[in-house]
Design a protein around this motif. Structure first.
Motif, PDB file in Angstrom:
ATOM      1  N   LEU A 224      36.207  27.675  33.084  1.00 18.88           N
ATOM      2  CA  LEU A 224      35.970  27.364  34.194  1.00 18.88           C
ATOM      3  C   LEU A 224      36.990  27.562  35.386  1.00 18.88           C
ATOM      4  CD1 LEU A 224      33.793  25.460  35.762  1.00 18.88           C
ATOM      5  CD2 LEU A 224      35.371  23.508  35.357  1.00 18.88           C
ATOM      6  N   ILE A 225      38.067  27.610  34.791  1.00 20.02           N
ATOM      7  CA  ILE A 225      39.215  28.068  35.621  1.00 20.02           C
ATOM      8  C   ILE A 225      39.241  29.661  35.827  1.00 20.02           C
ATOM      9  CG2 ILE A 225      41.720  27.752  36.487  1.00 20.02           C
ATOM     10  CD1 ILE A 225      39.973  25.323  36.623  1.00 20.02           C
ATOM     11  N   SER A 226      39.220  30.385  34.661  1.00 18.71           N
ATOM     12  CA  SER A 226      39.431  31.758  34.781  1.00 18.71           C
ATOM     13  C   SER A 226      38.198  32.576  35.237  1.00 18.71           C
ATOM     14  CB  SER A 226      39.583  32.298  33.134  1.00 18.71           C
ATOM     15  OG  SER A 226      38.500  31.956  32.470  1.00 18.71           O
ATOM     16  N   LEU A 227      36.914  31.952  35.249  1.00 17.09           N
ATOM     17  CA  LEU A 227      35.921  32.803  35.761  1.00 17.09           C
ATOM     18  C   LEU A 227      35.979  33.422  37.275  1.00 17.09           C
ATOM     19  CD1 LEU A 227      33.054  33.878  35.388  1.00 17.09           C
ATOM     20  CD2 LEU A 227      32.225  31.378  36.088  1.00 17.09           C
ATOM     21  N   PRO A 228      36.632  32.501  38.163  1.00 18.72           N
ATOM     22  CA  PRO A 228      36.760  32.691  39.549  1.00 18.72           C
ATOM     23  C   PRO A 228      37.720  34.035  39.682  1.00 18.72           C
ATOM     24  CG  PRO A 228      36.831  30.368  39.554  1.00 18.72           C
ATOM     25  CD  PRO A 228      36.894  31.015  38.081  1.00 18.72           C
ATOM     26  N   PHE A 229      39.001  33.938  38.702  1.00 14.51           N
ATOM     27  CA  PHE A 229      39.928  35.103  38.810  1.00 14.51           C
ATOM     28  C   PHE A 229      39.184  36.389  38.250  1.00 14.51           C
ATOM     29  CE2 PHE A 229      42.304  30.972  38.737  1.00 14.51           C
ATOM     30  CZ  PHE A 229      42.982  31.223  39.762  1.00 14.51           C
ATOM     31  N   LYS A 230      38.586  36.304  37.186  1.00 17.99           N
ATOM     32  CA  LYS A 230      37.786  37.242  36.445  1.00 17.99           C
ATOM     33  C   LYS A 230      37.054  38.001  37.395  1.00 17.99           C
ATOM     34  CE  LYS A 230      36.638  35.399  32.471  1.00 17.99           C
ATOM     35  NZ  LYS A 230      36.012  35.223  31.267  1.00 17.99           N
ATOM     36  N   MET A 236      37.877  43.255  43.201  1.00 19.46           N
ATOM     37  CA  MET A 236      38.788  43.737  44.013  1.00 19.46           C
ATOM     38  C   MET A 236      39.065  45.497  43.238  1.00 19.46           C
ATOM     39  SD  MET A 236      41.805  40.998  44.055  1.00 19.46           S
ATOM     40  CE  MET A 236      42.831  41.975  44.895  1.00 19.46           C
ATOM     41  N   VAL A 237      38.913  45.599  41.951  1.00 20.14           N
ATOM     42  CA  VAL A 237      38.958  47.117  41.468  1.00 20.14           C
ATOM     43  C   VAL A 237      37.551  47.769  41.620  1.00 20.14           C
ATOM     44  CG1 VAL A 237      40.765  46.033  39.704  1.00 20.14           C
ATOM     45  CG2 VAL A 237      38.522  46.313  39.158  1.00 20.14           C
ATOM     46  N   GLY A 239      34.568  47.022  40.465  1.00 19.67           N
ATOM     47  CA  GLY A 239      34.101  47.284  38.914  1.00 19.67           C
ATOM     48  C   GLY A 239      32.795  48.116  38.659  1.00 19.67           C
ATOM     49  N   TRP A 240      31.679  47.754  39.554  1.00 17.38           N
ATOM     50  CA  TRP A 240      30.544  48.571  39.337  1.00 17.38           C
ATOM     51  C   TRP A 240      30.932  49.828  39.479  1.00 17.38           C
ATOM     52  CZ3 TRP A 240      27.612  45.903  36.328  1.00 17.38           C
ATOM     53  CH2 TRP A 240      27.304  44.660  36.543  1.00 17.38           C
ATOM     54  N   TYR A 241      31.512  50.155  40.493  1.00  9.85           N
ATOM     55  CA  TYR A 241      31.792  51.853  40.781  1.00  9.85           C
ATOM     56  C   TYR A 241      32.448  52.382  39.583  1.00  9.85           C
ATOM     57  CZ  TYR A 241      34.251  56.015  42.846  1.00  9.85           C
ATOM     58  OH  TYR A 241      34.892  57.090  42.921  1.00  9.85           O
ATOM     59  N   LEU A 242      33.658  51.741  39.050  1.00  6.99           N
ATOM     60  CA  LEU A 242      34.327  52.414  37.944  1.00  6.99           C
ATOM     61  C   LEU A 242      33.462  52.416  36.753  1.00  6.99           C
ATOM     62  CD1 LEU A 242      37.752  50.361  38.736  1.00  6.99           C
ATOM     63  CD2 LEU A 242      37.134  52.994  39.323  1.00  6.99           C
TER      64      LEU A 242
END
Length: 253
Positions: A224-230, A236-237, A239-242
């Motif tokens: 529940l806490i890690s989902l927003p960070f992931k 930020m990187v 992801g879909w482009y990479l």
């Protein structure tokens, strides 16, 4: 018109793979019956009912060939694994994942379809070659694509299982031996890429779990806490482009 042409090229390639596989199996021929939609011999030798049956068989196997004989398998597995690594197993929905995988598959396979169009479809429509030659020339670009993505170890595995002699050239390898070797090679590559993409999200889960454990908040689910960070990391990187770039470039080598 363009979409209709692409569909026709894909069906021709799938028919070539299907009929080449059927021809390699014993007991698939009968006196006076050939696997041909438009036979060159006497029309009375093959009834329209048999022709329709063969055509329906090819069309029924078309989805499986589209999934297993193209880049679709690797792409859809990697995207699904990234979705699971982020922690959103239903976002994007399956329809979006499959749709994106199909679009990337058409993009990756476009050079192959262009070769089929130039070498098989257009000459056949212009009555320059017969149907058997068209199927053979349509199959060659697909086999060339599969050979580039298949490990020699996997080909040797199925050659050994089939007890076939060691081939001197690539042309001596049957399509029905190449196809399963290509599939397991794609599965290995897809899982390797998925494992590498899993690591950053796994690190975030471990860090969040350690922090919650040190704070004594054991009842709070770490996901529940890690989902927003992931999600933040993935955005930020870009992801879909990479991800799209990595998947398409993995077939260019």
């Amino acid at each position: 018109m363009r979409a209709k042409k692409i569909i026709l090229i894909i069906l021709l390639a799938m028919a070539a793979i299907t009929l080449s596989g059927c021809a390699a199996l014993p007991g698939t021929t009968a006196p006076g019956v050939t696997l041909s939609v438009q036979p060159d011999g006497d029309p009375e030798e093959v009834t329209s009912g048999v022709q329709l049956l063969v055509l329906l068989t090819v069309l029924s196997l078309a989805p499986a060939i589209l999934v297993l004989a193209t880049s679709f398998t690797r792409i859809v597995i990697v995207i699904s694994m990234v979705r699971s690594a982020i922690g959103t197993p239903t976002i994007p929905p399956n329809q979006v994942v499959i749709g994106l995988a199909l679009l990337l598959t058409f993009f990756v396979m476009a050079p192959v379809y262009n070769q089929i169009d130039q070498q098989a479809l257009q000459p056949y429509l212009n009555n320059e070659i017969d149907q058997e030659t068209a199927f053979t020339q349509a199959l060659n670009p697909v086999r060339e694509f599969m050979f580039k993505q298949t490990r020699e170890k996997d080909i040797e595995l199925f050659l050994g299982i089939s007890e076939l002699p060691r081939p001197d050239t690539l042309d001596d390898i049957p399509t029905m031996t190449l196809l399963p070797a290509f599939v397991i090679s794609e599965l290995r590559t897809a899982f390797t890429m998925g494992f590498v993409l899993y690591i950053p999200f796994l690190v975030i889960d471990l860090v969040v779990s350690s922090i919650l454990l040190s704070m004594g908040m054991m009842m709070l689910p770490p996901s529940l806490i890690s989902l927003p960070f992931k999600l933040l990391l993935f955005v930020m990187v870009d992801g879909w482009y990479l991800l799209a770039r990595s998947l398409t470039m993995s077939f260019m080598g």
